[in-house]
Scaffold this active site. Structure first.
Site, short mmCIF file in Angstrom:
data_model
loop_
_atom_site.label_atom_id
_atom_site.label_comp_id
_atom_site.label_asym_id
_atom_site.label_seq_id
_atom_site.Cartn_x
_atom_site.Cartn_y
_atom_site.Cartn_z
N ASP A 96 78.56 70.12 15.58
CA ASP A 96 78.04 69.11 14.66
C ASP A 96 79.16 68.78 13.66
O ASP A 96 80.13 69.53 13.54
CB ASP A 96 76.80 69.67 13.96
N LEU A 97 78.98 67.70 12.92
CA LEU A 97 80.00 67.29 11.95
C LEU A 97 79.68 67.82 10.54
O LEU A 97 80.38 68.67 10.00
CB LEU A 97 80.11 65.76 11.94
N GLY A 98 78.59 67.30 9.95
CA GLY A 98 78.28 67.63 8.56
C GLY A 98 77.87 69.08 8.36
O GLY A 98 76.97 69.59 9.04
N SER A 156 77.35 64.19 16.51
CA SER A 156 76.88 63.99 15.14
C SER A 156 75.80 62.92 15.06
O SER A 156 75.93 61.85 15.66
CB SER A 156 78.06 63.59 14.24
N ASN A 157 74.74 63.23 14.31
CA ASN A 157 73.81 62.20 13.87
C ASN A 157 74.51 61.47 12.72
O ASN A 157 74.69 62.03 11.64
CB ASN A 157 72.51 62.81 13.33
N LYS A 197 69.88 63.73 17.50
CA LYS A 197 69.36 65.09 17.53
C LYS A 197 68.12 65.14 16.64
O LYS A 197 68.09 64.47 15.62
CB LYS A 197 70.42 66.07 17.01
N ASP A 257 73.99 72.82 11.73
CA ASP A 257 73.43 73.41 10.50
C ASP A 257 71.95 73.11 10.33
O ASP A 257 71.35 73.51 9.32
CB ASP A 257 74.20 72.91 9.26
#
Length: 198
Positions: A6-8, A107-108, A141, A166
């Site tokens: 994931d990104l964030g 990523s969302n 997601k 996360d």
């Protein structure tokens, strides 16, 4: 193996309170009020799927939160979410690729953010084989379909895949397919995992 990040709050730290702070300054709506009224509702999800424009998203959020902001003011606040890279995760991603593994980002996200972070953090694209974004895939997601699509595009099975996120709901979505899924609870989660599994 396929490693999906994931990104964030996995590769880059994000903080929604920074967004609210900018919006509060521009709108003169008290920060506490904005924090109470902000929800990741229908407009948020539709924007992440690429179903509504940036302008429509901004207008919907401003209406929901009682803010009178220009699109430019909204955007300035929206980009304030990014705090900084997690270099220890970037290092892990490079190491995995050196070892012959496939490394991708899932990523969302939304178009507004993609005007900002790729230029601000070029290290992300340098450390990944491919970046999958919800707005481009028309799914987000934890929809099971988005994980299935990534596996199909990458040519890996669930048992050959490890996913880091996360968000507990996103983890559950991936686990439904049988993907090994690790909930990232802090900066140490990813380095600690690979200290034991690499």
């Amino acid at each position: 193996m396929l490693y999906i990040f994931d990104l964030g709050n996995v590769i880059v730290d994000i903080d929604f309170n920074r967004v609210m702070g900018v919006w509060s300054d521009y709108s003169r709506v008290p920060l506490a009020n904005l924090q109470k009224s902000f929800v990741m509702g229908e407009a948020f999800e539709r924007h992440e799927r690429g179903q509504i424009s940036d302008e429509e998203f901004a207008a919907a959020v401003c209406e929901e939160m009682g803010m009178a902001l220009s699109f430019e003011q909204f955007s300035t606040g929206w980009q304030a979410i990014f705090v900084g890279l997690r270099p220890e995760v970037i290092a892990v991603m490079h190491r995995l690729r050196e070892l012959g593994h496939r490394v991708v980002v899932l990523s969302n996200t939304n178009r507004l953010h993609t005007y900002f972070w790729p230029g601000e953090y070029p290290q992300i694209a340098e450390a990944a084989d491919k970046i999958y974004l919800s707005q481009e895939m028309g799914m987000r997601k934890p929809d099971v379909g988005i994980y299935q699509k990534v596996l199909e595009m990458e040519g890996f099975s669930p048992h050959e895949t490890v996913f880091f996120d996360d968000n507990a709901d996103n983890i559950k979505g991936a686990q439904r397919l049988g993907i090994t899924s690790i909930l990232v609870t802090g900066k140490e989660t990813v380095p600690d995992y690979f200290a034991k599994n690499l």
